[in-house]
Design a protein around this motif. Structure first.
Motif, PDB file in Angstrom:
ATOM      1  N   GLY A 105       0.779  -1.226   0.000  1.00  0.00           N
ATOM      2  CA  GLY A 105       0.000   0.000   0.000  1.00  0.00           C
ATOM      3  C   GLY A 105       0.812   1.278   0.000  1.00  0.00           C
ATOM      4  N   ALA A 106       2.125   1.180   0.259  1.00  0.00           N
ATOM      5  CA  ALA A 106       2.949   2.392   0.361  1.00  0.00           C
ATOM      6  C   ALA A 106       3.537   2.818  -0.988  1.00  0.00           C
ATOM      7  CB  ALA A 106       4.077   2.181   1.370  1.00  0.00           C
ATOM      8  N   GLY A 107       3.412   1.983  -2.000  1.00  0.00           N
ATOM      9  CA  GLY A 107       3.966   2.307  -3.317  1.00  0.00           C
ATOM     10  C   GLY A 107       2.910   2.899  -4.226  1.00  0.00           C
ATOM     11  N   LEU A 108       2.562   2.161  -5.262  1.00  0.00           N
ATOM     12  CA  LEU A 108       1.613   2.650  -6.261  1.00  0.00           C
ATOM     13  C   LEU A 108       0.225   2.926  -5.681  1.00  0.00           C
ATOM     14  CD1 LEU A 108       2.519   0.298  -9.258  1.00  0.00           C
ATOM     15  CD2 LEU A 108       3.221   2.678  -8.887  1.00  0.00           C
ATOM     16  N   ALA A 109      -0.133   2.271  -4.584  1.00  0.00           N
ATOM     17  CA  ALA A 109      -1.457   2.476  -3.980  1.00  0.00           C
ATOM     18  C   ALA A 109      -1.551   3.796  -3.220  1.00  0.00           C
ATOM     19  CB  ALA A 109      -1.805   1.312  -3.061  1.00  0.00           C
ATOM     20  N   GLY A 110      -0.405   4.474  -3.003  1.00  0.00           N
ATOM     21  CA  GLY A 110      -0.423   5.825  -2.446  1.00  0.00           C
ATOM     22  C   GLY A 110      -0.692   5.952  -0.963  1.00  0.00           C
ATOM     23  N   GLY A 111      -0.582   4.857  -0.212  1.00  0.00           N
ATOM     24  CA  GLY A 111      -0.862   4.908   1.220  1.00  0.00           C
ATOM     25  C   GLY A 111       0.228   5.584   2.028  1.00  0.00           C
ATOM     26  N   ASP A 112      -0.137   6.038   3.212  1.00  0.00           N
ATOM     27  CA  ASP A 112       0.788   6.681   4.143  1.00  0.00           C
ATOM     28  C   ASP A 112       1.609   5.599   4.842  1.00  0.00           C
ATOM     29  OD1 ASP A 112       1.954   7.705   6.520  1.00  0.00           O
ATOM     30  OD2 ASP A 112       0.383   9.202   6.744  1.00  0.00           O
ATOM     31  N   PRO A 113       2.937   5.586   4.652  1.00  0.00           N
ATOM     32  CA  PRO A 113       3.771   4.544   5.253  1.00  0.00           C
ATOM     33  C   PRO A 113       3.611   4.421   6.769  1.00  0.00           C
ATOM     34  CG  PRO A 113       5.045   5.770   3.644  1.00  0.00           C
ATOM     35  CD  PRO A 113       3.733   6.490   3.810  1.00  0.00           C
ATOM     36  N   GLU A 114       3.420   5.535   7.460  1.00  0.00           N
ATOM     37  CA  GLU A 114       3.274   5.475   8.928  1.00  0.00           C
ATOM     38  C   GLU A 114       1.965   4.807   9.338  1.00  0.00           C
ATOM     39  OE1 GLU A 114       5.656   6.015  11.210  1.00  0.00           O
ATOM     40  OE2 GLU A 114       6.913   6.303   9.450  1.00  0.00           O
ATOM     41  N   LYS A 115       0.888   5.083   8.626  1.00  0.00           N
ATOM     42  CA  LYS A 115      -0.398   4.432   8.919  1.00  0.00           C
ATOM     43  C   LYS A 115      -0.307   2.926   8.641  1.00  0.00           C
ATOM     44  CE  LYS A 115      -3.560   8.280   8.043  1.00  0.00           C
ATOM     45  NZ  LYS A 115      -4.659   8.780   7.194  1.00  0.00           N
ATOM     46  N   ILE A 116       0.344   2.583   7.543  1.00  0.00           N
ATOM     47  CA  ILE A 116       0.497   1.176   7.172  1.00  0.00           C
ATOM     48  C   ILE A 116       1.349   0.455   8.212  1.00  0.00           C
ATOM     49  CG2 ILE A 116       1.459  -0.401   5.445  1.00  0.00           C
ATOM     50  CD1 ILE A 116       0.799   1.918   3.383  1.00  0.00           C
ATOM     51  N   LYS A 117       2.437   1.083   8.595  1.00  0.00           N
ATOM     52  CA  LYS A 117       3.334   0.497   9.606  1.00  0.00           C
ATOM     53  C   LYS A 117       2.579   0.252  10.908  1.00  0.00           C
ATOM     54  CE  LYS A 117       7.869   1.370  11.652  1.00  0.00           C
ATOM     55  NZ  LYS A 117       8.999   2.320  11.697  1.00  0.00           N
ATOM     56  N   LYS A 118       1.743   1.195  11.324  1.00  0.00           N
ATOM     57  CA  LYS A 118       0.968   1.031  12.562  1.00  0.00           C
ATOM     58  C   LYS A 118       0.027  -0.168  12.473  1.00  0.00           C
ATOM     59  CE  LYS A 118      -2.074   3.361  15.864  1.00  0.00           C
ATOM     60  NZ  LYS A 118      -2.408   2.084  16.417  1.00  0.00           N
ATOM     61  N   ILE A 119      -0.637  -0.338  11.338  1.00  0.00           N
ATOM     62  CA  ILE A 119      -1.532  -1.488  11.149  1.00  0.00           C
ATOM     63  C   ILE A 119      -0.747  -2.786  11.291  1.00  0.00           C
ATOM     64  CG2 ILE A 119      -2.899  -2.747   9.410  1.00  0.00           C
ATOM     65  CD1 ILE A 119      -3.784   0.087   8.374  1.00  0.00           C
ATOM     66  N   LEU A 120       0.412  -2.848  10.650  1.00  0.00           N
ATOM     67  CA  LEU A 120       1.237  -4.063  10.713  1.00  0.00           C
ATOM     68  C   LEU A 120       1.758  -4.321  12.128  1.00  0.00           C
ATOM     69  CD1 LEU A 120       3.241  -3.621   7.392  1.00  0.00           C
ATOM     70  CD2 LEU A 120       1.396  -5.250   7.828  1.00  0.00           C
ATOM     71  N   ILE A 121       2.248  -3.283  12.789  1.00  0.00           N
ATOM     72  CA  ILE A 121       2.795  -3.436  14.147  1.00  0.00           C
ATOM     73  C   ILE A 121       1.709  -3.871  15.119  1.00  0.00           C
ATOM     74  CG2 ILE A 121       3.719  -2.152  16.130  1.00  0.00           C
ATOM     75  CD1 ILE A 121       5.444  -0.586  14.098  1.00  0.00           C
ATOM     76  N   ASP A 122       0.554  -3.222  15.061  1.00  0.00           N
ATOM     77  CA  ASP A 122      -0.530  -3.562  15.997  1.00  0.00           C
ATOM     78  C   ASP A 122      -0.892  -5.039  15.915  1.00  0.00           C
ATOM     79  OD1 ASP A 122      -0.592  -0.963  16.886  1.00  0.00           O
ATOM     80  OD2 ASP A 122      -2.456  -0.423  15.847  1.00  0.00           O
ATOM     81  N   GLU A 123      -0.968  -5.574  14.712  1.00  0.00           N
ATOM     82  CA  GLU A 123      -1.324  -6.989  14.557  1.00  0.00           C
ATOM     83  C   GLU A 123      -0.136  -7.891  14.890  1.00  0.00           C
ATOM     84  OE1 GLU A 123      -4.281  -9.679  14.266  1.00  0.00           O
ATOM     85  OE2 GLU A 123      -4.520  -7.517  14.098  1.00  0.00           O
ATOM     86  N   ALA A 124       1.064  -7.504  14.480  1.00  0.00           N
ATOM     87  CA  ALA A 124       2.261  -8.310  14.759  1.00  0.00           C
ATOM     88  C   ALA A 124       2.465  -8.486  16.267  1.00  0.00           C
ATOM     89  CB  ALA A 124       3.489  -7.672  14.122  1.00  0.00           C
ATOM     90  N   ASN A 125       2.123  -7.475  17.038  1.00  0.00           N
ATOM     91  CA  ASN A 125       2.279  -7.572  18.497  1.00  0.00           C
ATOM     92  C   ASN A 125       1.399  -8.658  19.112  1.00  0.00           C
ATOM     93  OD1 ASN A 125       4.224  -5.591  18.614  1.00  0.00           O
ATOM     94  ND2 ASN A 125       2.772  -3.940  19.048  1.00  0.00           N
ATOM     95  N   ARG A 126       0.343  -9.026  18.432  1.00  0.00           N
ATOM     96  CA  ARG A 126      -0.541 -10.094  18.922  1.00  0.00           C
ATOM     97  C   ARG A 126       0.022 -11.491  18.630  1.00  0.00           C
ATOM     98  NH1 ARG A 126      -5.710  -9.880  16.266  1.00  0.00           N
ATOM     99  NH2 ARG A 126      -6.337 -11.387  17.829  1.00  0.00           N
ATOM    100  N   TYR A 127       1.018 -11.566  17.737  1.00  0.00           N
ATOM    101  CA  TYR A 127       1.586 -12.846  17.305  1.00  0.00           C
ATOM    102  C   TYR A 127       3.111 -12.803  17.400  1.00  0.00           C
ATOM    103  CZ  TYR A 127      -3.074 -13.751  15.465  1.00  0.00           C
ATOM    104  OH  TYR A 127      -4.424 -13.940  15.338  1.00  0.00           O
ATOM    105  N   PRO A 128       3.667 -12.820  18.612  1.00  0.00           N
ATOM    106  CA  PRO A 128       5.118 -12.647  18.782  1.00  0.00           C
ATOM    107  C   PRO A 128       5.976 -13.769  18.187  1.00  0.00           C
ATOM    108  CG  PRO A 128       4.077 -13.210  20.865  1.00  0.00           C
ATOM    109  CD  PRO A 128       2.967 -12.968  19.886  1.00  0.00           C
ATOM    110  N   LYS A 129       5.401 -14.910  17.906  1.00  0.00           N
ATOM    111  CA  LYS A 129       6.186 -16.025  17.345  1.00  0.00           C
ATOM    112  C   LYS A 129       6.254 -15.992  15.823  1.00  0.00           C
ATOM    113  CE  LYS A 129       5.394 -19.128  21.196  1.00  0.00           C
ATOM    114  NZ  LYS A 129       4.867 -20.402  21.631  1.00  0.00           N
ATOM    115  N   ILE A 130       5.539 -15.061  15.213  1.00  0.00           N
ATOM    116  CA  ILE A 130       5.525 -14.959  13.749  1.00  0.00           C
ATOM    117  C   ILE A 130       6.294 -13.705  13.340  1.00  0.00           C
ATOM    118  CG2 ILE A 130       4.077 -14.670  11.711  1.00  0.00           C
ATOM    119  CD1 ILE A 130       1.829 -16.093  13.343  1.00  0.00           C
ATOM    120  N   ASN A 131       7.198 -13.864  12.396  1.00  0.00           N
ATOM    121  CA  ASN A 131       7.956 -12.735  11.853  1.00  0.00           C
ATOM    122  C   ASN A 131       7.342 -12.296  10.534  1.00  0.00           C
ATOM    123  OD1 ASN A 131      10.010 -12.716  13.866  1.00  0.00           O
ATOM    124  ND2 ASN A 131      10.922 -14.495  12.885  1.00  0.00           N
ATOM    125  N   TRP A 132       7.045 -11.019  10.423  1.00  0.00           N
ATOM    126  CA  TRP A 132       6.601 -10.420   9.156  1.00  0.00           C
ATOM    127  C   TRP A 132       7.706  -9.486   8.707  1.00  0.00           C
ATOM    128  CZ3 TRP A 132       0.990  -9.640   7.552  1.00  0.00           C
ATOM    129  CH2 TRP A 132       0.897  -9.030   6.293  1.00  0.00           C
TER     130      TRP A 132
END
Length: 156
Positions: free
Chosen positions: A124-151
């Motif tokens: 979403g941060a490339g051609l889709a024009g999304g805000d990298p900080e908003k995208i990063k927050k979405i990924l971090i929030d979910e990743a924190n729920r799954y500490p054994k999985i690396n994204w």
């Protein structure tokens, strides 16, 4: 855990990973990483195109195409088409809500199947024009729920 790494996501060396990329809901993989995936992982494109023709593509939906004996990248177990954009074009195309839904479903799926690694471009941060900080927050929030999985997000 969310990680960032320079390099080509298609050559990701994380063992036993799924490759995730953002797609539009129009059944077209005509630019960016989606175009490269269309050319390399033909089955992933064909399944995406067929789903579009048969039922249409809904924002927030994920489609998983598994690979056995992947010749291009033996570390890649599956390609996940994540429907994160309603259309293509200039300006903001990314739906943050759709991205959030996809990320949640992806983490649930890999956790259920005991897959240790997810790799992706910065969805979403490339051609889709999304805000990298908003995208990063979405990924971090979910990743924190799954500490054994690396994204691992690959940056060009």
């Amino acid at each position: 855990m969310l990680l960032f790494k320079q390099g080509n996501v298609l050559l990701a060396d994380e063992p036993n990973h799924v490759l995730v990329h953002g797609c539009n809901a129009l059944g077209v993989m005509g630019a960016g990483i989606a175009k490269q995936i269309r050319l390399i992982y033909v089955e992933a494109f064909e399944a995406y195109e067929k789903l579009y023709q048969d039922k249409g593509l809904r924002l927030g939906h994920i489609q998983t195409i598994t690979y056995k004996n992947n010749e291009y990248n033996p570390n890649c177990l599956a390609v996940i088409n994540a429907i994160t954009q309603p259309k293509t074009g200039k300006g903001l195309q990314l739906s943050y809500l759709a991205l959030e839904e996809c990320v949640t479903k992806i983490f649930e799926m890999v956790d259920r199947n005991k897959i240790p690694n997810i790799v992706s471009p910065f969805i979403g941060a490339g051609l889709a024009g999304g805000d990298p900080e908003k995208i990063k927050k979405i990924l971090i929030d979910e990743a924190n729920r799954y500490p054994k999985i690396n994204w691992t997000v690959y940056l060009l």
